[in-house]
Design a protein around this motif. Structure first.
Motif, mmCIF file in Angstrom:
data_model
loop_
_atom_site.group_PDB
_atom_site.id
_atom_site.type_symbol
_atom_site.label_atom_id
_atom_site.label_comp_id
_atom_site.label_asym_id
_atom_site.label_seq_id
_atom_site.Cartn_x
_atom_site.Cartn_y
_atom_site.Cartn_z
ATOM 1 N N ALA A 61 -0.890 -7.451 1.941
ATOM 2 C CA ALA A 61 0.385 -7.761 2.469
ATOM 3 C C ALA A 61 0.768 -7.089 3.529
ATOM 4 C CB ALA A 61 1.194 -8.019 1.146
ATOM 5 N N SER A 62 0.855 -5.632 3.230
ATOM 6 C CA SER A 62 1.409 -4.926 4.238
ATOM 7 C C SER A 62 0.900 -4.988 5.749
ATOM 8 C CB SER A 62 1.195 -3.356 3.770
ATOM 9 O OG SER A 62 1.645 -2.438 4.889
ATOM 10 N N GLU A 63 -0.643 -5.181 5.840
ATOM 11 C CA GLU A 63 -1.188 -5.241 7.045
ATOM 12 C C GLU A 63 -0.710 -6.715 7.587
ATOM 13 O OE1 GLU A 63 -5.357 -3.044 6.870
ATOM 14 O OE2 GLU A 63 -5.346 -4.866 6.040
ATOM 15 N N ARG A 64 -0.477 -7.667 6.902
ATOM 16 C CA ARG A 64 0.087 -8.920 7.663
ATOM 17 C C ARG A 64 1.285 -9.043 7.943
ATOM 18 N NH1 ARG A 64 -3.903 -11.566 3.850
ATOM 19 N NH2 ARG A 64 -2.350 -10.838 2.031
ATOM 20 N N LEU A 65 2.262 -7.949 7.110
ATOM 21 C CA LEU A 65 3.526 -7.813 7.829
ATOM 22 C C LEU A 65 3.519 -7.157 8.721
ATOM 23 C CD1 LEU A 65 6.907 -8.090 6.241
ATOM 24 C CD2 LEU A 65 6.391 -5.722 6.491
ATOM 25 N N VAL A 66 2.773 -5.991 8.953
ATOM 26 C CA VAL A 66 2.790 -5.275 10.294
ATOM 27 C C VAL A 66 2.530 -6.141 11.446
ATOM 28 C CG1 VAL A 66 1.599 -3.262 11.215
ATOM 29 C CG2 VAL A 66 2.531 -3.126 9.016
ATOM 30 N N GLY A 67 1.342 -7.060 11.095
ATOM 31 C CA GLY A 67 1.022 -7.859 12.326
ATOM 32 C C GLY A 67 1.972 -8.804 12.666
ATOM 33 N N GLU A 68 2.898 -9.127 11.879
ATOM 34 C CA GLU A 68 4.095 -10.151 12.070
ATOM 35 C C GLU A 68 4.900 -9.173 12.995
ATOM 36 O OE1 GLU A 68 5.885 -13.069 9.615
ATOM 37 O OE2 GLU A 68 4.464 -12.558 8.457
ATOM 38 N N ALA A 69 5.156 -8.146 12.598
ATOM 39 C CA ALA A 69 6.394 -7.070 13.254
ATOM 40 C C ALA A 69 5.786 -6.527 14.504
ATOM 41 C CB ALA A 69 6.441 -5.877 12.516
ATOM 42 N N ILE A 70 4.608 -6.608 14.859
ATOM 43 C CA ILE A 70 4.043 -5.945 16.181
ATOM 44 C C ILE A 70 3.550 -7.003 17.219
ATOM 45 C CG2 ILE A 70 3.382 -3.831 15.106
ATOM 46 C CD1 ILE A 70 0.575 -4.599 15.589
ATOM 47 N N LYS A 71 3.727 -8.398 16.684
ATOM 48 C CA LYS A 71 3.260 -9.340 17.546
ATOM 49 C C LYS A 71 4.001 -9.297 18.791
ATOM 50 C CE LYS A 71 2.421 -13.289 15.009
ATOM 51 N NZ LYS A 71 3.224 -14.259 14.328
ATOM 52 N N GLY A 72 3.251 -9.264 20.105
ATOM 53 C CA GLY A 72 3.889 -9.375 21.350
ATOM 54 C C GLY A 72 4.135 -7.802 21.564
ATOM 55 N N ARG A 73 4.016 -6.814 20.733
ATOM 56 C CA ARG A 73 4.223 -5.488 21.182
ATOM 57 C C ARG A 73 3.058 -4.450 20.675
ATOM 58 N NH1 ARG A 73 10.354 -5.092 18.922
ATOM 59 N NH2 ARG A 73 10.540 -7.272 18.559
ATOM 60 N N ARG A 74 1.835 -5.047 20.866
ATOM 61 C CA ARG A 74 0.641 -4.199 20.430
ATOM 62 C C ARG A 74 0.579 -2.977 21.193
ATOM 63 N NH1 ARG A 74 -1.894 -1.021 18.910
ATOM 64 N NH2 ARG A 74 -4.000 -0.881 18.037
ATOM 65 N N ASP A 75 0.967 -2.923 22.396
ATOM 66 C CA ASP A 75 0.893 -1.797 23.174
ATOM 67 C C ASP A 75 1.867 -0.755 23.048
ATOM 68 O OD1 ASP A 75 -1.257 -2.969 24.576
ATOM 69 O OD2 ASP A 75 -0.226 -3.650 26.132
ATOM 70 N N ASP A 76 3.182 -1.083 22.277
ATOM 71 C CA ASP A 76 4.302 -0.157 22.047
ATOM 72 C C ASP A 76 3.803 0.674 20.599
ATOM 73 O OD1 ASP A 76 5.327 -1.342 24.108
ATOM 74 O OD2 ASP A 76 6.580 -2.777 22.970
ATOM 75 N N VAL A 77 2.665 0.257 20.142
ATOM 76 C CA VAL A 77 2.655 0.973 18.835
ATOM 77 C C VAL A 77 1.184 1.687 18.610
ATOM 78 C CG1 VAL A 77 4.052 -0.624 17.386
ATOM 79 C CG2 VAL A 77 1.581 -1.035 17.609
ATOM 80 N N PHE A 78 1.223 2.687 17.687
ATOM 81 C CA PHE A 78 -0.130 3.538 17.570
ATOM 82 C C PHE A 78 -0.489 3.000 16.011
ATOM 83 C CE2 PHE A 78 -2.598 7.035 15.775
ATOM 84 C CZ PHE A 78 -3.412 7.399 17.154
ATOM 85 N N LEU A 79 -1.447 2.088 15.931
ATOM 86 C CA LEU A 79 -1.720 1.493 14.801
ATOM 87 C C LEU A 79 -2.648 2.243 13.797
ATOM 88 C CD1 LEU A 79 -0.746 -0.999 13.398
ATOM 89 C CD2 LEU A 79 -2.433 -2.449 14.624
ATOM 90 N N VAL A 80 -2.349 2.578 12.563
ATOM 91 C CA VAL A 80 -3.027 3.274 11.683
ATOM 92 C C VAL A 80 -3.396 2.402 10.331
ATOM 93 C CG1 VAL A 80 -3.493 5.607 10.225
ATOM 94 C CG2 VAL A 80 -1.948 5.463 12.457
ATOM 95 N N SER A 81 -4.537 2.148 10.064
ATOM 96 C CA SER A 81 -4.956 1.569 8.702
ATOM 97 C C SER A 81 -5.845 2.237 7.909
ATOM 98 C CB SER A 81 -5.278 0.281 8.784
ATOM 99 O OG SER A 81 -5.222 -0.559 7.851
ATOM 100 N N LYS A 82 -6.102 2.181 6.701
ATOM 101 C CA LYS A 82 -6.942 2.902 5.754
ATOM 102 C C LYS A 82 -7.907 1.941 5.187
ATOM 103 C CE LYS A 82 -3.013 5.585 5.031
ATOM 104 N NZ LYS A 82 -2.167 4.574 4.736
ATOM 105 N N VAL A 83 -9.124 2.451 4.962
ATOM 106 C CA VAL A 83 -10.258 1.841 4.304
ATOM 107 C C VAL A 83 -10.559 2.274 2.959
ATOM 108 C CG1 VAL A 83 -12.347 3.276 5.326
ATOM 109 C CG2 VAL A 83 -12.728 0.873 4.408
ATOM 110 N N TYR A 84 -10.625 1.462 1.810
ATOM 111 C CA TYR A 84 -10.866 1.612 0.603
ATOM 112 C C TYR A 84 -12.221 2.631 0.505
ATOM 113 C CZ TYR A 84 -7.883 -1.294 -2.522
ATOM 114 O OH TYR A 84 -6.786 -1.896 -3.217
ATOM 115 N N PRO A 85 -12.253 3.529 -0.428
ATOM 116 C CA PRO A 85 -13.439 4.394 -0.469
ATOM 117 C C PRO A 85 -14.762 3.699 -0.850
ATOM 118 C CG PRO A 85 -11.655 5.753 -1.825
ATOM 119 C CD PRO A 85 -11.064 4.367 -1.125
ATOM 120 N N HIS A 86 -14.477 2.595 -1.815
ATOM 121 C CA HIS A 86 -15.628 1.659 -2.133
ATOM 122 C C HIS A 86 -15.802 0.669 -0.819
ATOM 123 C CE1 HIS A 86 -12.088 -0.663 -3.535
ATOM 124 N NE2 HIS A 86 -12.981 -1.670 -2.966
#
Ligand code: NDP
Length: 286
Positions: A61-86
């Motif tokens: 849900a957080s990634e989807r929200l971030v996706g909405e927030a950065i729509k059209g502004r991808r170049d303005d952000v430095f995007l960090v996400s994380k993978v589950y250990p498993h």
């Protein structure tokens, strides 16, 4: 803005502003989403372009929200996400990353972190990360919740020293990493990302809010105690703090904290109120 001038240099020479935005628990309540998107967008406009999320947060849900927030502004952000250990083995990491990219509505991450250490050997996770990097799905990778021994082990593993950062808990009320992890990072020129820089909300937050020295220094700069706490985490220019704020007023306050330059005297007094540990303390985690 002040934030854009106050930067931290990553091992590959890329610079990022010292204050970014966390997103844990964002996107979980439908009635809050519009407000959270506005808060993130205001933060980006104010220069807090590092946005931290994870596949774990709200089950996507957080990634989807971030996706909405950065729509059209991808170049303005430095995007960090994380993978589950498993999901950090060679069989699953590509799919996990692909799913994150889809939710975020982008075709690359600026930084991909192993959320914490699990059972999959480091070699394998590094191989997966390097593969994603060669494919252009991620520009760099790092780790999270790694203590000093973990970092040493990582550095002794093939390609392990390609790691760009270690995201760990760090705030004025929890400064165990000042003893050995932060010095290790300085020696190896690898910045730290400080999570929960505002102490999240529990008892330690209360301690920061009520501490007489923090309050006195806040008064001197005409700011709030938590802004002093945030300015403290970024005092050395090799720490990127990622406070989470769903309210625009909080976003403004956090951005303003980048303009606070604490003096040696302020830092000495804060050290007295919240002493640096004098022996090894295991890494604090949430
Ligand atoms: P924070 O220390 O950032 O505290 C967030 C809380 O503080 C929210 O309730 C927020 O309220 C409030 N707040 C924000 N700004 C202000 C302000 N200026 N004045 C008063 N209150 C304020 O805690 P988090 O745990 O969220 O840490 C930040 C981010 O770090 C996470 O969102 C996540 O991205 C990352 N993280 C990573 C972990 C890891 O294992 N790698 C673990 C924990 C966090 P409101 O939202 O209402 O504005």
């Amino acid at each position: 803005s002040r934030i854009e001038k106050r930067v931290v240099t990553l091992p590959d020479g890329t610079t990022v502003p010292c204050i970014g935005q966390g997103t844990w628990h964002m996107g979980e309540k439908p009635q809050e989403k519009a407000k959270e998107i506005k808060a993130l967008q205001l933060g980006i406009e104010l220069g807090m372009k590092v946005i931290d999320t994870a596949e774990m947060y709200g089950n996507g849900a957080s990634e989807r929200l971030v996706g909405e927030a950065i729509k059209g502004r991808r170049d303005d952000v430095f995007l960090v996400s994380k993978v589950y250990p498993h999901n950090a083995g060679l069989d699953k990491i590509s799919t996990a990353c692909e799913n994150s990219l889809k939710r975020l509505g982008t075709d690359y991450l600026d930084l991909y972190l192993l959320h914490w250490r699990g059972r999959i050997p480091l070699e394998e996770t590094i191989e997966g990360m390097e593969k994603l990097r060669k494919e252009g799905k991620i520009l760099r990778w790092g780790v999270s919740n790694f203590d000093t021994d973990d970092m040493k082990e990582l550095w002794n593993t093939t390609n392990g020293s390609n790691c760009a950062t270690n995201q760990v808990l760090y705030h004025l009320g929890s400064r165990g990493i000042d003893f050995d992890l932060l010095p290790w990072h300085r020696e190896h020129h690898v910045p730290i990302m400080a999570y929960s820089p505002l102490a999240q909300g529990g008892a330690l937050r209360k301690q920061l809010l009520t501490d007489p020295i923090v309050n006195e220094i806040a008064k001197k700069y005409n700011v709030k105690p938590l802004q002093i706490a945030l300015a403290w985490t970024i005092r050395t220019n090799d720490v990127i703090a990622i406070p989470k704020a769903g309210q625009e007023q909080h976003v403004l306050e956090n951005a303003e904290a980048a303009a606070i330059e604490l003096t040696q005297e302020d830092l000495k007094r804060l050290d007295e109120a919240f002493p640096k540990p004098r022996k090894k303390v295991p890494l604090d985690i949430i």
